[in-house]
Design a protein around this motif. Sequence first.
Motif, PDB file in Angstrom:
ATOM      1  N   SER A 211     -11.027  -4.346   3.508  1.00 22.30           N
ATOM      2  CA  SER A 211     -10.767  -3.015   4.057  1.00 22.30           C
ATOM      3  C   SER A 211     -11.225  -2.932   5.507  1.00 22.30           C
ATOM      4  O   SER A 211     -10.603  -2.242   6.328  1.00 22.30           O
ATOM      5  CB  SER A 211     -11.445  -1.946   3.201  1.00 22.30           C
TER       6      SER A 211
ATOM      7  N   ARG B 188       0.815  -1.210   0.000  1.00 18.36           N
ATOM      8  CA  ARG B 188       0.000   0.000   0.000  1.00 18.36           C
ATOM      9  C   ARG B 188       0.849   1.260   0.000  1.00 18.36           C
ATOM     10  O   ARG B 188       0.356   2.359  -0.262  1.00 18.36           O
ATOM     11  CB  ARG B 188      -0.928   0.017   1.225  1.00 18.36           C
TER      12      ARG B 188
ATOM     13  N   GLY C 261      -8.070   1.257   2.567  1.00 16.32           N
ATOM     14  CA  GLY C 261      -7.805   0.111   1.712  1.00 16.32           C
ATOM     15  C   GLY C 261      -7.382  -1.111   2.501  1.00 16.32           C
ATOM     16  O   GLY C 261      -7.729  -1.286   3.678  1.00 16.32           O
ATOM     17  N   SER C 262      -6.587  -1.955   1.865  1.00 18.76           N
ATOM     18  CA  SER C 262      -6.160  -3.215   2.479  1.00 18.76           C
ATOM     19  C   SER C 262      -4.917  -3.714   1.760  1.00 18.76           C
ATOM     20  O   SER C 262      -4.444  -3.098   0.800  1.00 18.76           O
ATOM     21  CB  SER C 262      -7.276  -4.262   2.386  1.00 18.76           C
TER      22      SER C 262
ATOM     23  N   GLU D  91     -13.173  -7.548  -1.405  1.00 22.15           N
ATOM     24  CA  GLU D  91     -12.402  -6.303  -1.284  1.00 22.15           C
ATOM     25  C   GLU D  91     -12.940  -5.384  -0.187  1.00 22.15           C
ATOM     26  O   GLU D  91     -12.165  -4.930   0.661  1.00 22.15           O
ATOM     27  CB  GLU D  91     -12.354  -5.585  -2.633  1.00 22.15           C
TER      28      GLU D  91
ATOM     29  N   ASN E 242      -8.571  -4.643   7.595  1.00 26.14           N
ATOM     30  CA  ASN E 242      -7.444  -3.743   7.797  1.00 26.14           C
ATOM     31  C   ASN E 242      -7.702  -2.801   8.966  1.00 26.14           C
ATOM     32  O   ASN E 242      -6.856  -2.628   9.859  1.00 26.14           O
ATOM     33  CB  ASN E 242      -7.186  -2.948   6.516  1.00 26.14           C
TER      34      ASN E 242
END
Length: 344
Positions: free
Chosen positions: A151, A99, A291-292, A147, A154
């Motif tokens: 996230s 990331r 995000g992740s 997805e 995360n």
Amino acid sequence: MKAAILSGPNMLSVNHLSRPVCPAGGLLVRVVCCAICSSDARMVLKGHQGLVYPRIPGHELSGVVDESRNSCFVPGDRVQIYPGLSCGHCSACRRGEPRRCISLKTMGFSADGGFAEYISLEESSITSGGVNLIPRNVSDSQAALSEPLASCINAQEKARVGQGDTVLILGAGPLGLLHSRLARHLGAARILITEIDDRRLELAGELAQADRVINIGMERIPQVISDETGSRGVNVILLASNALPVVNLLPLLVEGGRLSLFAGISKDLSFERFDINQIHYRELEVTGAFGSTPAQNTTALDLIAGGFPVEDLITKTLSIDEISAGIEHTNDHQGLRAMVCFNA
């Protein structure tokens, strides 16, 4: 192939494009499902800071390998795709932080995404762990929701959500509901979730797996938290709405509590002042989560394969020709997740 192309704010059209080629070491994937998230809707209607025009949006996707030039996959493999595109060679990538890649691109924003019949994947997507085989017991639409679940993983990893925690989730949209379910999966003892939209309040009561749904149009959050926790406060706050000021949240935390800034804050609220001494003396933790990682994306798919529920969050299924209706469904909070399916 058909693809939805965004050429400017509120300028989305479905056109015919040449099918992309399969790159050396990579894959050509026939897209089966691609979900529409609130970021997609805002991006289509208003633009986005990470957007490069013209662009094919879409970053929550699954598909079938149509052509492979990589030994890890063969035509016919069902795959779920992580949208981050990292180089794999910079210092951030080498230390396992894709990331932070100096040349990071994201499908649907700085690279073409999944609102198209085909998408090509470079070899780096595979070597970074960004392409996953979909287990047989997972549908294409379920896989596409890996997805957004990733996230949430995360954010909750950073906030250390775990056994016995009392968790407050602000916002009962699709991600707020995923957060609620994930916190329960991780062992949270009590989950409270807030919302103001009438339709989402109703859905939260049905789907959130929360102990209490707080209608912030009629109830004051501090009073509810005081009543629910015996004036002690909550261990974790997960901000899943961009419309609430952070300044009023810190007093809701217990000593040593954790606040996760999961949602990007609207500009008119992002410069709110707060007493930094609260963080100092009460040893609070404030974490950002955006995000992740590919590994978290794989974990999300594994959770779904193990029975983690996501299918009921899909409230509209449509074809690529109907994508504008899906954007409206998302932006106007008519439901939860809209899903573009290429066999719809």
